[in-house]
Design a protein around this motif. Structure first.
Motif, PDB file in Angstrom:
ATOM      1  N   TRP A 173       7.067  -2.130  -0.243  1.00 54.48           N
ATOM      2  CA  TRP A 173       5.736  -1.521  -0.318  1.00 54.48           C
ATOM      3  C   TRP A 173       4.715  -2.382   0.430  1.00 54.48           C
ATOM      4  O   TRP A 173       3.907  -1.890   1.230  1.00 54.48           O
ATOM      5  CB  TRP A 173       5.330  -1.361  -1.787  1.00 54.48           C
ATOM      6  N   THR A 216       2.637  -1.103   3.715  1.00 57.60           N
ATOM      7  CA  THR A 216       1.194  -0.871   3.551  1.00 57.60           C
ATOM      8  C   THR A 216       0.378  -1.939   4.289  1.00 57.60           C
ATOM      9  O   THR A 216      -0.633  -1.628   4.904  1.00 57.60           O
ATOM     10  CB  THR A 216       0.787  -0.833   2.061  1.00 57.60           C
ATOM     11  N   HIS A 249      -0.083  -1.218   7.758  1.00 55.00           N
ATOM     12  CA  HIS A 249      -0.847   0.023   7.967  1.00 55.00           C
ATOM     13  C   HIS A 249       0.023   1.130   8.552  1.00 55.00           C
ATOM     14  O   HIS A 249      -0.425   1.889   9.428  1.00 55.00           O
ATOM     15  CB  HIS A 249      -2.086  -0.227   8.863  1.00 55.00           C
ATOM     16  N   ARG A 263       1.716   4.590   9.048  1.00 58.43           N
ATOM     17  CA  ARG A 263       1.159   5.907   8.701  1.00 58.43           C
ATOM     18  C   ARG A 263       2.037   7.024   9.257  1.00 58.43           C
ATOM     19  O   ARG A 263       2.880   6.794  10.133  1.00 58.43           O
ATOM     20  CB  ARG A 263      -0.281   6.045   9.177  1.00 58.43           C
ATOM     21  N   MET A 304       5.869   8.322   2.953  1.00 56.38           N
ATOM     22  CA  MET A 304       4.651   8.139   3.737  1.00 56.38           C
ATOM     23  C   MET A 304       4.676   8.934   5.040  1.00 56.38           C
ATOM     24  O   MET A 304       3.723   8.879   5.815  1.00 56.38           O
ATOM     25  CB  MET A 304       4.465   6.632   4.041  1.00 56.38           C
ATOM     26  N   GLN A 338      -0.790  -4.882  -6.253  1.00 51.16           N
ATOM     27  CA  GLN A 338       0.106  -4.128  -5.365  1.00 51.16           C
ATOM     28  C   GLN A 338       1.264  -3.503  -6.157  1.00 51.16           C
ATOM     29  O   GLN A 338       1.727  -2.414  -5.836  1.00 51.16           O
ATOM     30  CB  GLN A 338       0.641  -5.040  -4.256  1.00 51.16           C
ATOM     31  N   GLU A 344      -0.016  -0.423  -7.659  1.00 51.33           N
ATOM     32  CA  GLU A 344      -0.107   0.630  -6.620  1.00 51.33           C
ATOM     33  C   GLU A 344       1.269   1.243  -6.367  1.00 51.33           C
ATOM     34  O   GLU A 344       1.405   2.462  -6.249  1.00 51.33           O
ATOM     35  CB  GLU A 344      -0.575   0.032  -5.286  1.00 51.33           C
TER      36      GLU A 344
END
Ligand SMILES: NC(=O)c1ccc[n+]([C@@H]2O[C@H](COP(=O)([O-])OP(=O)(O)OC[C@H]3O[C@@H](n4cnc5c(N)ncnc54)[C@H](OP(=O)(O)O)[C@@H]3O)[C@@H](O)[C@H]2O)c1
Length: 341
Positions: free
Chosen positions: A153, A157, A160, A162, A186, A294, A297
């Motif tokens: 994770w 993350t 970044h 995406r 993701m 984190q 999250e």
């Protein structure tokens, strides 16, 4: 109650089950009835003496091994507001890393290495050293999140990553399979390597779009370039270390990101050329598991995304040495778990 201890690090046979008194929670602490644990590659180093910063077994034996566990709160000490008896929780790999950048104090709080871990029937931890387990997971599944899940994770993350980008993953161990599952959640395209065609087939079933057998095709970096029309991948989750880093740099696109995580090819003896970092303006980011925030999250992402951690095999609490040997063999795909259940 019973717990595992390593008194003298002489290999896996030095993991011994011992009877000790029940611990009691003090102010700010919780008493956990542990239900399940998961093993990580790092756990294999403790019966050999640990590694820098994680050598309690050498300096202050015995060591209670293992960082990752899930259990039920049995009792709370004075001042605890986070949890109540009956709550299901998982452990934080670092007991003292709340948020932000890692500190020396946080690094000195790594369970099952720098300090005692949780491979015990009952454990007392700071309430801030646990987070609520996702409701959607069993204790066994939840026990896989604190190290491998959180590391994957943090890698994705913090890079970044995406939707629409691609990521190259190495091998099919705990971190890489979590990275595969999270990358799919993701919206990323996954290219994954393995030494086994059977494991690559299983990775395709989990959503990997491209697979490379790194034994048959040692130039997996060139294959990754071909798969991205010569451009290179946006991200690499680098678990191989010195033996794979040079190829990871080659596989990256201009400005791509490499998350430096592992040492599966051994401790650094080789020196991959740094030139690609400069010429391709690569971003290299060290990842060291992650903070409590984190982990929270990740738990939310797992719950909302319906991610079910991949458990290869589950061993009983009396079969811990077998579980370690199985992890060491590298036969697993995803996680190896120990359960009292
Ligand atoms: N920095 C951090 O915070 C952090 C956190 C967690 C883990 N780690 C490190 O990350 C690494 C992976 O940990 P893990 O717990 O996921 O390990 P693991 O579950 O034991 O993974 C083992 C798998 O790695 C693959 N592998 C071995 N050598 C390889 C190579 N040369 N190239 C590509 N894949 C290779 C193999 O997959 P196949 O069988 O498919 O070939 C093997 O089955 C370890 O070095 C660990 O110490 C670091």
């Amino acid at each position: 109650m019973r717990r595992y201890e390593i008194r003298e690090p002489k290999g896996i046979a030095s993991l011994s089950l011992c009877e000790v008194e029940n611990p009691r929670p003090g102010p700010g602490q919780v008493l956990l009835d542990m239900k399940a644990w998961s093993l990580n590659y790092r756990d294999l180093s403790m019966p050999r003496g640990g590694y820098p910063g994680n050598e309690k077994v050498l300096h202050a034996p015995p060591l209670v091994p293992v960082s990752d566990g899930a259990g039920e709160v049995l009792a709370v000490g004075p001042g605890v507001t986070e949890f109540a008896p009956g709550d299901r929780v998982i452990t934080c790999f670092f007991q003292s890393w709340e948020d932000g950048e890692v500190t020396s104090e946080a690094k000195a709080s790594a369970l099952g290495g720098a300090i005692d871990g949780v491979l015990a029937e009952r454990v007392v931890l700071s309430a801030r050293g646990c987070v609520a387990a996702p409701q959607s997971l069993s204790f066994e599944q939840a026990s896989t999140l604190p190290c491998a899940g959180l590391t994957a994770w943090a890698a994705l993350t913090e890079a970044h990553a995406r939707a629409g980008q691609n990521v190259l993953l190495q091998g099919t161990g705990g971190v890489s399979i979590f990275a595969l599952q999270l990358a799919k959640l993701m919206g990323l395209r996954v290219i994954i390597t393995s030494s086994s065609n059977d494991k690559l087939e299983r990775a395709r079933q989990l959503g990997a779009s491209d697979t490379i057998n790194y034994k048959d095709q040692p130039d997996w970096d060139e294959q990754a370039l071909k798969l991205t029309a010569g451009v290179g991948v946006d991200h690499v989750v680098e678990v191989g270390g010195a033996g794979t880093l040079g190829r990871s740099m080659n596989a990256c696109r201009m400005g791509g990101t490499i998350s430096l995580i592992g040492v599966l090819t051994g401790m650094p003896e080789q020196n991959p050329s740094p030139l690609n970092v400069m010429w391709k303006r690569l971003v290299m980011r060290g990842i060291y598991v992650g903070s409590r925030r984190q982990l929270e999250e990740l738990c939310r992402a797992v719950q909302v995304g319906g991610l079910l951690p991949v458990i290869d095999k589950t061993f009983g609490f009396e079969q811990v040495q077998e579980a370690y040997r199985y992890l060491k063999s590298g036969a697993h795909f995803g996680k190896v778990v120990i359960s009292r259940g």
